[in-house]
Design a protein around this motif. Structure first.
Motif, PDB file in Angstrom:
ATOM      1  N   LEU A 106       0.762  -1.183  -0.034  1.00  0.00           N
ATOM      2  CA  LEU A 106      -0.064  -0.063  -0.030  1.00  0.00           C
ATOM      3  C   LEU A 106       0.799   1.451  -0.126  1.00  0.00           C
ATOM      4  N   GLN A 107       0.121   2.227  -0.423  1.00  0.00           N
ATOM      5  CA  GLN A 107       0.985   3.699  -0.517  1.00  0.00           C
ATOM      6  C   GLN A 107       1.189   4.134   1.155  1.00  0.00           C
ATOM      7  N   ASP A 108       2.188   4.581   1.215  1.00  0.00           N
ATOM      8  CA  ASP A 108       2.597   5.139   2.603  1.00  0.00           C
ATOM      9  C   ASP A 108       2.048   6.644   2.811  1.00  0.00           C
ATOM     10  N   PRO A 109       1.112   6.772   3.679  1.00  0.00           N
ATOM     11  CA  PRO A 109       0.479   8.288   3.653  1.00  0.00           C
ATOM     12  C   PRO A 109       1.493   9.361   4.280  1.00  0.00           C
ATOM     13  N   VAL A 110       2.566   8.790   4.956  1.00  0.00           N
ATOM     14  CA  VAL A 110       3.363   9.718   5.799  1.00  0.00           C
ATOM     15  C   VAL A 110       4.513  10.544   4.766  1.00  0.00           C
ATOM     16  N   GLY A 111       4.264  11.818   5.228  1.00  0.00           N
ATOM     17  CA  GLY A 111       5.094  12.677   4.488  1.00  0.00           C
ATOM     18  C   GLY A 111       4.382  13.553   3.375  1.00  0.00           C
ATOM     19  N   GLU A 112       3.115  13.171   3.214  1.00  0.00           N
ATOM     20  CA  GLU A 112       2.288  13.648   2.016  1.00  0.00           C
ATOM     21  C   GLU A 112       2.109  15.247   2.489  1.00  0.00           C
ATOM     22  N   ASP A 394     -16.547  -1.523   5.441  1.00  0.00           N
ATOM     23  CA  ASP A 394     -15.232  -2.253   5.344  1.00  0.00           C
ATOM     24  C   ASP A 394     -14.238  -1.416   4.894  1.00  0.00           C
ATOM     25  N   GLY A 395     -13.093  -1.448   5.376  1.00  0.00           N
ATOM     26  CA  GLY A 395     -11.922  -0.535   4.829  1.00  0.00           C
ATOM     27  C   GLY A 395     -11.639  -0.973   3.388  1.00  0.00           C
ATOM     28  N   GLY A 396     -11.401  -2.395   3.418  1.00  0.00           N
ATOM     29  CA  GLY A 396     -11.347  -2.857   1.838  1.00  0.00           C
ATOM     30  C   GLY A 396     -12.265  -2.471   0.740  1.00  0.00           C
ATOM     31  N   GLU A 397     -13.674  -2.749   1.296  1.00  0.00           N
ATOM     32  CA  GLU A 397     -14.638  -2.819   0.431  1.00  0.00           C
ATOM     33  C   GLU A 397     -14.795  -1.049  -0.137  1.00  0.00           C
ATOM     34  N   PHE A 398     -14.302  -0.202   0.654  1.00  0.00           N
ATOM     35  CA  PHE A 398     -14.417   1.199   0.638  1.00  0.00           C
ATOM     36  C   PHE A 398     -13.105   1.718  -0.054  1.00  0.00           C
ATOM     37  N   GLY A 399     -12.161   0.828  -0.197  1.00  0.00           N
ATOM     38  CA  GLY A 399     -10.953   1.207  -1.336  1.00  0.00           C
ATOM     39  C   GLY A 399      -9.887   1.638  -0.411  1.00  0.00           C
ATOM     40  N   LEU A 400      -9.865   1.379   0.855  1.00  0.00           N
ATOM     41  CA  LEU A 400      -8.697   2.020   1.878  1.00  0.00           C
ATOM     42  C   LEU A 400      -7.661   1.030   1.615  1.00  0.00           C
ATOM     43  N   ALA A 402      -6.851  -1.534   3.757  1.00  0.00           N
ATOM     44  CA  ALA A 402      -6.761  -2.161   4.932  1.00  0.00           C
ATOM     45  C   ALA A 402      -7.429  -1.517   5.880  1.00  0.00           C
ATOM     46  N   GLU A 403      -7.478  -2.203   6.940  1.00  0.00           N
ATOM     47  CA  GLU A 403      -8.469  -1.540   8.014  1.00  0.00           C
ATOM     48  C   GLU A 403      -8.087  -1.502   9.297  1.00  0.00           C
ATOM     49  N   VAL A 404      -7.951  -0.752  10.213  1.00  0.00           N
ATOM     50  CA  VAL A 404      -7.510  -0.581  11.399  1.00  0.00           C
ATOM     51  C   VAL A 404      -8.560  -0.815  12.318  1.00  0.00           C
ATOM     52  N   GLY A 405      -9.895  -0.661  12.021  1.00  0.00           N
ATOM     53  CA  GLY A 405     -11.162  -0.808  12.810  1.00  0.00           C
ATOM     54  C   GLY A 405     -12.318   0.111  12.138  1.00  0.00           C
ATOM     55  N   ILE A 406     -13.382   0.034  12.651  1.00  0.00           N
ATOM     56  CA  ILE A 406     -14.401   0.973  12.358  1.00  0.00           C
ATOM     57  C   ILE A 406     -14.822   1.775  13.460  1.00  0.00           C
ATOM     58  N   LYS A 410     -17.378  10.615  16.010  1.00  0.00           N
ATOM     59  CA  LYS A 410     -17.390  11.554  14.900  1.00  0.00           C
ATOM     60  C   LYS A 410     -15.850  12.260  14.770  1.00  0.00           C
ATOM     61  N   MET A 411     -15.270  12.189  15.993  1.00  0.00           N
ATOM     62  CA  MET A 411     -13.889  12.836  15.997  1.00  0.00           C
ATOM     63  C   MET A 411     -12.728  12.189  15.234  1.00  0.00           C
ATOM     64  N   HIS A 412     -11.873  12.800  14.682  1.00  0.00           N
ATOM     65  CA  HIS A 412     -10.840  12.102  13.939  1.00  0.00           C
ATOM     66  C   HIS A 412     -11.039  11.241  12.695  1.00  0.00           C
ATOM     67  N   ALA A 413     -11.907   9.978  12.962  1.00  0.00           N
ATOM     68  CA  ALA A 413     -11.951   9.265  11.972  1.00  0.00           C
ATOM     69  C   ALA A 413     -13.406   8.740  12.241  1.00  0.00           C
ATOM     70  N   ARG A 414     -14.107   8.403  11.119  1.00  0.00           N
ATOM     71  CA  ARG A 414     -15.500   7.887  10.987  1.00  0.00           C
ATOM     72  C   ARG A 414     -15.844   6.648  10.244  1.00  0.00           C
ATOM     73  N   GLY A 415     -16.364   5.707  10.645  1.00  0.00           N
ATOM     74  CA  GLY A 415     -16.327   4.631   9.782  1.00  0.00           C
ATOM     75  C   GLY A 415     -14.943   3.917   9.557  1.00  0.00           C
ATOM     76  N   PRO A 416     -14.996   2.917   8.433  1.00  0.00           N
ATOM     77  CA  PRO A 416     -13.652   2.327   8.285  1.00  0.00           C
ATOM     78  C   PRO A 416     -12.561   3.283   8.229  1.00  0.00           C
ATOM     79  N   MET A 417     -11.392   2.795   9.126  1.00  0.00           N
ATOM     80  CA  MET A 417     -10.297   3.598   9.262  1.00  0.00           C
ATOM     81  C   MET A 417      -9.101   2.954   8.501  1.00  0.00           C
ATOM     82  N   GLY A 418      -8.488   3.577   7.599  1.00  0.00           N
ATOM     83  CA  GLY A 418      -7.353   2.857   6.705  1.00  0.00           C
ATOM     84  C   GLY A 418      -5.955   3.637   7.497  1.00  0.00           C
ATOM     85  N   LEU A 419      -5.224   3.346   6.406  1.00  0.00           N
ATOM     86  CA  LEU A 419      -3.651   3.957   7.075  1.00  0.00           C
ATOM     87  C   LEU A 419      -3.476   5.246   7.333  1.00  0.00           C
TER      88      LEU A 419
END
Lengths: 437, 437
Positions: A106-112, A394-400, A402-406, A410-419
């Protein structure tokens, strides 16, 4: 959550100080990991995947010990040992290795660089994506969570302090040693991943308060665990958890589509958080459609808890059902059970969802664009569907990838969480001597 | 924080139930506000601005009462009444009205589509920006926070439950009634903005636990207040707060630029969170540069707490200073006081900042690109500066248009928070009957 209710008391030394020393070591290592280039992190991940395969017999032997202990405990206490969740097989281990390889790809989000503006005074103001720092994960029996979470954290440059279920301690200990060896093999600091072995409940509470070392806590497990974490955490928490999911079949639904979507939402996997709990059917459609739907469900083994109107329809059609009780609305069944309610209108459906939903996944089946638009705008949930099964959350189904959890907050992340959801940002301001007037 | 340490006990009725009823009303109203079009929300804001001016005499009269009470209390208890923070003037009221108009002119983030992907199965997966829901704000004396925060919440479609300082209760009551009237005039639900009048400490604790009604709590105030909120909140918190800010003058700094930047970072406004607390100077530059810098500071009234090496240099130059004590490192002075330390290297500066910084704003002054790049990468803070004053950490200066506060945590928002940081997103999934295999 029983594991949090006993204090094992087998600790030697001073566990609280050991916990702090461990957390401090993770934090120090995380600072180094945060600066690691993507290819170095990927090298570690591929090495971990290889070692999970190479050390399969060690891991499975440790897991056999854990399972045997769980069975003994179950015989003494008469409690369900949750053996299926605890047990590793060669197949499950291979999946852990493959998931690790998939994360490496997967693509590394860090540094973007998220944003860049040049201010009138010449200051260049940018936002750059950086790791969160140290993630604490508190979870239950399933040992695959250990590698899942550690691998996602390594990819995103985060340190991770793992506190798995005490049932899985031997398994987790070997898996974590494999992961630490993989880090070391790529010249990354092994201390970036650590396991809290103790099952002392007080220690878990203390972990939840380690604001100096942890940037976020993610609980993964049942309702009791999540409640415990929320009640005791001083570190910010990303809540994951319960999904009380509704599917509303509108008066203008395509009946065939509604059958497929509703069937899938309940039956595909009834034990996961995005499974249908309550079916709401518009009264115009209910007499013709509900008996067909219910018969299919009953064939698949679904137990139906019907409100009075639904019961009248099902009774006439001689389809087995029970009378719904008040507690059925807003209940997450996690089983082949569904509550069914006939509603007068879209408004009644919206009100029911507002009152009983948990903000996870909600669906409408309709051909009416106005109804669909209202449903999407007015339902306050992480995922809102038009004409599709809620099981897609699901993170995979939403195109993320990978999934850390759902997340159900509402704060920070909502629903499937990816990288990306394991990162934050830093404002970087480049000047040439600017001072503020 | 003394206001949280006493239980006033003047409540009548059942304040806990009243609190819940108020919170429930805010939540219901917030659902309607969330759907309001931008122009309707702006109409309410402009009306609020007009009413703040039209009802100036009411507001100032209420404020005069609050100030008189604060003075009486101060006479009885001998405590500083923080009168300056509490006092409203015509000028301050005019600023509140203007700030409200400025927020009306900003772009509305709600409804923005952040992301859209079409999955291989044809599902259209989008993320849409939506309000957080209900924001709880717990703050201290300053009554302008009441309109600031309410106005930002209205613009972003959020309900807000305000719990201001008990000192400012009469003022806040009038200001909130102006705001509610403005909402009503635009046909928006006035209950979207509510004030918790009671100063009962138990009630504040209860507010912090209202997970059913509040989506986030933002504390605004001193360290004691923020600590109290973190310790008691079950609702997610966005922490705002202390800034222990360093400026590191590198061996390759432009001496003239370093003088300007360092002077500004301390002296422009010493009482705010982004002001310099500790100056770190490279030992190569210190003997020539530090005496010039220190002399300027001393002329501006800055008290210098110097480490041994800095003291030796300042002593030789006969510049007044004190010996720094251990507690000076990592201390937020919020006054014309600065700690000064001579460091051996960039590494020592980075270690000092890691150990003593609070993750708020940190600056390097250097012409060395390698040093600048390392500083930016390795310093873990909300805002990291190269060759500019840390006093720029501010929503307006960063181009956000308005500021809800400065977050010192990593989750959700970091550094200055603008309108967008008062929103979350919703996954909207549009299908044509898809079921998950």
């Amino acid at each position: 959550m029983t594991e949090h209710k006993r204090s094992v008391g087998t600790e030697i030394g001073r566990p609280a100080e050991e916990l702090i020393a461990t957390a401090a070591a993770v934090k120090t290592a995380s600072r180094q990991l945060a600066l690691a280039p993507t290819d170095v992190k990927n090298r570690a991940l591929l090495r971990i995947a290889a070692e999970l395969r190479a050390r399969a017999s060690d891991i499975l032997a440790a897991n056999a010990h854990d399972c045997a202990s769980a069975i003994r405990t179950a015989q003494q206490t008469g409690k369900d040992p949750l053996l299926d969740r605890l047990t590793l097989t060669e197949g499950r281990l291979e999946n852990m290795a493959r998931d690790t390889e998939a994360v490496a790809a997967l693509q590394d989000p860090v540094g973007e660089e998220i944003e860049r503006t040049v201010r009138p005074n010449g200051l260049i103001v940018t936002r750059r994506r950086v790791p969160l720092g140290v993630v604490g994960v508190v979870y239950e029996s399933r040992p695959n969570v250990t590698s899942d979470v550690a691998v996602l954290c390594i990819k995103t440059g985060n340190g991770v302090l793992l506190r798995g279920g005490s049932d899985a301690l031997e398994t987790n200990t070997v898996v974590v040693s494999v992961i630490r060896d993989g880090l070391a093999a790529a010249s990354l600091p092994p201390d970036a991943v650590a396991l809290v072995g103790s099952s002392d409940r007080g220690l878990v509470e203390q972990l939840l308060g380690l604001r100096e070392y942890l940037d976020v806590i993610i609980p993964r497990g049942g309702e009791g665990l999540i409640r415990f974490v929320i009640d005791h955490a001083k570190v910010p928490v990303i809540e994951t958890g319960a999904g009380v999911c509704h599917t509303y079949v509108d008066r203008r639904a395509d009946p065939g589509m509604a059958l497929e979507v509703t069937y899938n939402a309940k039956v595909r996997r009834p034990t996961i958080c995005n499974a249908l709990d309550t079916l709401l059917v518009h009264r115009d459609l209910a007499p013709s459609w509900l008996p067909v739907m219910a018969a299919r469900w009953v064939d698949a083994g679904v137990e139906i808890h019907a409100d009075r109107s639904a019961a009248a329809i099902l009774g006439t059609a001689r389809i087995p059902h029970r009378a719904a009780v008040n507690d059925d609305w807003g209940r997450e069944f996690l089983a082949l059970v569904a509550a069914v309610k006939v509603v007068e209108s879209l408004d009644e459906a919206l009100q029911h969802i507002e009152r009983h939903g948990s903000g996870h996944s909600e669906a409408i089946v309709t051909d009416d664009e106005v109804a669909a638009r209202r449903f999407v705008a007015e339902v306050d949930a992480a995922a809102v569907y038009v004409n599709a099964s809620t099981q897609f959350t699901d993170g995979g189904e939403f195109g993320l990838g990978a999934e850390v959890g759902i997340s159900t907050q509402k704060m920070h992340a909502r629903g499937p969480m990816g990288l990306r959801e394991l990162t934050t940002y830093k404002w970087v301001v480049l000047g040439s001597g600017q001072t503020r007037p």
